[in-house]
Write an enzyme that holds these catalytic residues in place. Structure first.
Site, PDB file in Angstrom:
ATOM      1  N   ASP A 105       0.452  -1.039  -0.326  1.00 31.03           N
ATOM      2  CA  ASP A 105      -0.089   0.372   0.030  1.00 31.03           C
ATOM      3  C   ASP A 105       0.817   1.026  -0.105  1.00 31.03           C
ATOM      4  O   ASP A 105       0.037   2.476  -0.083  1.00 31.03           O
ATOM      5  CB  ASP A 105      -0.714  -0.215   0.953  1.00 31.03           C
ATOM      6  CG  ASP A 105      -1.859  -0.999   1.329  1.00 31.03           C
ATOM      7  OD1 ASP A 105      -2.381  -1.268   0.069  1.00 31.03           O
ATOM      8  OD2 ASP A 105      -2.831  -1.807   2.361  1.00 31.03           O
ATOM      9  N   GLY A 106       1.727   1.108   0.499  1.00 33.09           N
ATOM     10  CA  GLY A 106       2.999   2.334   0.518  1.00 33.09           C
ATOM     11  C   GLY A 106       3.646   2.464  -0.742  1.00 33.09           C
ATOM     12  O   GLY A 106       3.456   3.807  -1.071  1.00 33.09           O
TER      13      GLY A 106
ATOM     14  N   ASN B  37      -4.146   8.595   2.028  1.00 41.96           N
ATOM     15  CA  ASN B  37      -4.819   7.692   3.330  1.00 41.96           C
ATOM     16  C   ASN B  37      -5.301   8.983   4.340  1.00 41.96           C
ATOM     17  O   ASN B  37      -6.000   9.454   4.763  1.00 41.96           O
ATOM     18  CB  ASN B  37      -3.495   7.203   3.897  1.00 41.96           C
ATOM     19  CG  ASN B  37      -3.497   5.953   3.134  1.00 41.96           C
ATOM     20  OD1 ASN B  37      -4.228   5.722   2.595  1.00 41.96           O
ATOM     21  ND2 ASN B  37      -2.208   5.306   3.897  1.00 41.96           N
ATOM     22  N   GLU B  38      -4.154  10.506   4.261  1.00 41.00           N
ATOM     23  CA  GLU B  38      -4.175  11.268   5.645  1.00 41.00           C
ATOM     24  C   GLU B  38      -3.567  11.814   5.981  1.00 41.00           C
ATOM     25  O   GLU B  38      -1.780  11.949   5.293  1.00 41.00           O
ATOM     26  CB  GLU B  38      -4.643  10.962   7.417  1.00 41.00           C
ATOM     27  CG  GLU B  38      -3.547  10.289   7.802  1.00 41.00           C
ATOM     28  CD  GLU B  38      -2.556   9.138   7.011  1.00 41.00           C
ATOM     29  OE1 GLU B  38      -1.595   8.927   6.764  1.00 41.00           O
ATOM     30  OE2 GLU B  38      -2.506   7.995   7.158  1.00 41.00           O
TER      31      GLU B  38
ATOM     32  N   ARG C 109      -6.349  20.195  22.259  1.00 40.38           N
ATOM     33  CA  ARG C 109      -4.823  20.007  23.393  1.00 40.38           C
ATOM     34  C   ARG C 109      -4.761  18.722  23.158  1.00 40.38           C
ATOM     35  O   ARG C 109      -5.240  17.829  24.116  1.00 40.38           O
ATOM     36  CB  ARG C 109      -4.601  20.804  24.765  1.00 40.38           C
ATOM     37  CG  ARG C 109      -4.983  22.022  24.796  1.00 40.38           C
ATOM     38  CD  ARG C 109      -5.240  22.609  26.485  1.00 40.38           C
ATOM     39  NE  ARG C 109      -5.300  24.226  26.408  1.00 40.38           N
ATOM     40  CZ  ARG C 109      -6.619  24.844  25.850  1.00 40.38           C
ATOM     41  NH1 ARG C 109      -7.666  24.343  25.608  1.00 40.38           N
ATOM     42  NH2 ARG C 109      -6.093  26.098  26.007  1.00 40.38           N
TER      43      ARG C 109
ATOM     44  N   ASP D 244      -1.229  16.050  21.555  1.00 42.41           N
ATOM     45  CA  ASP D 244      -0.709  15.457  20.796  1.00 42.41           C
ATOM     46  C   ASP D 244      -0.853  15.909  19.103  1.00 42.41           C
ATOM     47  O   ASP D 244       0.350  16.216  18.074  1.00 42.41           O
ATOM     48  CB  ASP D 244      -0.089  13.771  20.984  1.00 42.41           C
ATOM     49  CG  ASP D 244       0.873  13.713  21.223  1.00 42.41           C
ATOM     50  OD1 ASP D 244       0.865  13.789  22.531  1.00 42.41           O
ATOM     51  OD2 ASP D 244       1.156  12.233  22.177  1.00 42.41           O
TER      52      ASP D 244
ATOM     53  N   ALA E 132      -4.099  11.079  21.250  1.00 39.74           N
ATOM     54  CA  ALA E 132      -3.763  11.948  22.594  1.00 39.74           C
ATOM     55  C   ALA E 132      -4.197  13.024  23.396  1.00 39.74           C
ATOM     56  O   ALA E 132      -3.200  14.063  23.990  1.00 39.74           O
ATOM     57  CB  ALA E 132      -2.191  11.551  23.205  1.00 39.74           C
TER      58      ALA E 132
HETATM   59  P1  NAP Z   1       5.657   3.180   6.992  1.00 35.41           P
HETATM   60  O1  NAP Z   1       5.348   2.702   7.955  1.00 35.41           O
HETATM   61  O2  NAP Z   1       6.684   1.585   6.300  1.00 35.41           O
HETATM   62  O3  NAP Z   1       4.060   1.871   6.725  1.00 35.41           O
HETATM   63  C1  NAP Z   1       3.133   1.871   7.324  1.00 35.41           C
HETATM   64  C2  NAP Z   1       1.609   0.489   7.449  1.00 35.41           C
HETATM   65  O4  NAP Z   1       0.457   1.385   7.054  1.00 35.41           O
HETATM   66  C3  NAP Z   1       2.752  -0.273   5.944  1.00 35.41           C
HETATM   67  O5  NAP Z   1       1.886  -1.310   6.569  1.00 35.41           O
HETATM   68  C4  NAP Z   1       1.397   0.095   5.126  1.00 35.41           C
HETATM   69  O6  NAP Z   1       0.596  -1.040   4.289  1.00 35.41           O
HETATM   70  C5  NAP Z   1       0.467   0.382   5.542  1.00 35.41           C
HETATM   71  N1  NAP Z   1      -0.766   1.296   5.056  1.00 35.41           N
HETATM   72  C6  NAP Z   1      -0.669   1.988   3.971  1.00 35.41           C
HETATM   73  N2  NAP Z   1      -1.080   2.185   3.442  1.00 35.41           N
HETATM   74  C7  NAP Z   1      -2.558   1.771   4.080  1.00 35.41           C
HETATM   75  C8  NAP Z   1      -3.916   1.239   3.819  1.00 35.41           C
HETATM   76  N3  NAP Z   1      -4.782   2.972   3.378  1.00 35.41           N
HETATM   77  N4  NAP Z   1      -4.711   1.157   4.987  1.00 35.41           N
HETATM   78  C9  NAP Z   1      -3.964  -0.977   5.442  1.00 35.41           C
HETATM   79  N5  NAP Z   1      -2.547  -0.146   5.737  1.00 35.41           N
HETATM   80  C10 NAP Z   1      -1.796   0.834   4.778  1.00 35.41           C
HETATM   81  O7  NAP Z   1       4.932   4.168   5.207  1.00 35.41           O
HETATM   82  P2  NAP Z   1       4.394   3.993   3.912  1.00 35.41           P
HETATM   83  O8  NAP Z   1       4.674   2.525   3.508  1.00 35.41           O
HETATM   84  O9  NAP Z   1       5.063   5.679   3.573  1.00 35.41           O
HETATM   85  O10 NAP Z   1       2.521   4.121   4.236  1.00 35.41           O
HETATM   86  C11 NAP Z   1       2.670   5.749   5.301  1.00 35.41           C
HETATM   87  C12 NAP Z   1       1.613   5.026   5.905  1.00 35.41           C
HETATM   88  O11 NAP Z   1       1.806   5.300   7.158  1.00 35.41           O
HETATM   89  C13 NAP Z   1       0.369   6.507   6.392  1.00 35.41           C
HETATM   90  O12 NAP Z   1      -0.170   7.016   5.350  1.00 35.41           O
HETATM   91  C14 NAP Z   1      -0.202   6.055   7.718  1.00 35.41           C
HETATM   92  O13 NAP Z   1      -1.914   6.189   7.344  1.00 35.41           O
HETATM   93  C15 NAP Z   1       0.612   4.889   7.734  1.00 35.41           C
HETATM   94  N6  NAP Z   1       0.922   5.409   9.154  1.00 35.41           N
HETATM   95  C16 NAP Z   1       0.664   4.139  10.418  1.00 35.41           C
HETATM   96  C17 NAP Z   1       0.234   5.067  11.994  1.00 35.41           C
HETATM   97  C18 NAP Z   1       0.522   3.306  12.634  1.00 35.41           C
HETATM   98  O14 NAP Z   1      -0.547   2.516  12.343  1.00 35.41           O
HETATM   99  N7  NAP Z   1       0.675   4.070  13.903  1.00 35.41           N
HETATM  100  C19 NAP Z   1       1.759   4.887  11.945  1.00 35.41           C
HETATM  101  C20 NAP Z   1       2.437   6.367  11.109  1.00 35.41           C
HETATM  102  C21 NAP Z   1       2.376   6.388   9.728  1.00 35.41           C
HETATM  103  P3  NAP Z   1       2.115  -2.067   3.301  1.00 35.41           P
HETATM  104  O15 NAP Z   1       3.073  -2.698   4.622  1.00 35.41           O
HETATM  105  O16 NAP Z   1       1.573  -2.941   1.832  1.00 35.41           O
HETATM  106  O17 NAP Z   1       3.132  -0.665   2.486  1.00 35.41           O
END
Ligand code: NAP
Length: 263
Positions: free
Chosen positions: A45-46, A122-123, A148, A150, A185
């Site tokens: 997804d990334g 995504n967001e 107020r 994070d 938070a």
């Molecule tokens: P990453 O830290 O390498 O991966 C974040 C994880 O989110 C990966 O497992 C990715 O899946 C998964 N993901 C991405 N889009 C998704 C969706 N629409 N639904 C379900 N899972 C999804 O970062 P990245 O690959 O650059 O992705 C950035 C995304 O990470 C941001 O958009 C944010 O949503 C997410 N993120 C999540 C958290 C958390 O859950 N606490 C914290 C920070 C960011 P794949 O392994 O298939 O790529």
């Protein structure tokens, strides 16, 4: 049909991308990185987030397909073992596309800097550079609360299964044209109060974040991170633009949710 392939860059994804190119050579495909009709993202997804940002200037003319080389994804739902069927489907069928809503963020500055218009798949999250994040949240022009804590996460329906879910947000079906605001938070005591629940706003409602004192923030948009200074306001709403995914078979969203999170 003009096709571009984006890959995660790891060995498994590069092997899949090479196979795709080989299968496509039997049909009348043109590899075109600049103006593709179809973008095939190979990775997770990334990787599709990267592909979206690379081609977000031509969303009307480009449809996306995701092949996953790791675990099942929400955007990447084709298996490497299905490549041949995918290429045949692409070559033979006028494909059906589904459209998912996007988030539009407009950042305005008080130092005269040009406003910034951003699209997120995504967001978008907003946090303080240091100290407690304090911001007025206005909905439809009315003050809703002073937050107020994070930070805040404003997500799309297809992004609701990502960061938003980890924050206790609801999972929204991508056919719903809405955005979701989830708290990170929040401080809740006898002095400070926030609603404490995720909010879901329809496409006709705009949310405006206005700094109370600190005007410097860290903003993330999907996989990207940016520092913003002298912020006057951050406006969030459902974008006019949508992302199109080429669909060649049914793969219900709730099945993907179940397969990803339950079994
Ligand atoms: P990453 O830290 O390498 O991966 C974040 C994880 O989110 C990966 O497992 C990715 O899946 C998964 N993901 C991405 N889009 C998704 C969706 N629409 N639904 C379900 N899972 C999804 O970062 P990245 O690959 O650059 O992705 C950035 C995304 O990470 C941001 O958009 C944010 O949503 C997410 N993120 C999540 C958290 C958390 O859950 N606490 C914290 C920070 C960011 P794949 O392994 O298939 O790529």
């Amino acid at each position: 049909m003009k096709v571009a392939i984006t890959t995660k860059g790891d060995k498994a994804s590069n092997v899949v991308a090479a196979k795709l190119i080989e299968y496509m050579s039997f049909y009348a495909f043109e590899m075109n990185e600049d103006n593709p009709d179809i973008v095939i993202s190979v990775g997770g997804d990334g990787t599709l987030l990267y592909a979206f940002h690379k081609y977000k200037h031509r969303l009307r003319d480009t449809a996306f397909v995701g092949v996953h080389t790791g675990h099942l994804g929400f955007y990447a739902d084709w298996l490497p073992s299905e490549l041949e069927s995918l290429v045949i489907a692409l070559a033979n069928t006028p494909f059906h596309s589904v459209k998912y809503p996007l988030l539009e963020v407009i950042v305005r500055f008080s130092n005269g800097e040009k406003e910034l218009k951003i699209l997120a798949l995504n967001e978008c999250t907003v946090k303080s550079v240091e100290g407690t994040f304090v911001i007025d949240v206005e909905i439809r022009g009315q003050l809703f609360e002073t937050f107020r804590g994070d930070g805040l996460c404003i997500s799309t329906p297809s992004g609701s299964t990502a960061y938003n879910k980890a924050l206790g947000g609801a999972i929204l079906h991508p056919s719903i044209s809405a955005i979701q605001i989830a708290e990170m938070a929040s401080i809740n005591n006898r002095v400070f109060r926030t609603v404490g629940s995720p909010l879901i706003l329809p496409s006709t409602h705009t949310c405006m974040l206005k700094p109370v004192s600190d005007v410097n923030f860290i903003m993330t948009v999907d996989h990207m991170r940016k520092e913003l200074n002298d912020v006057k306001s951050i406006q969030c709403r459902v974008a006019d633009e949508t992302i199109q995914f080429a669909r060649f078979r049914p793969f219900p969203f709730w099945n993907r949710v179940r397969d990803s999170f339950i079994r």
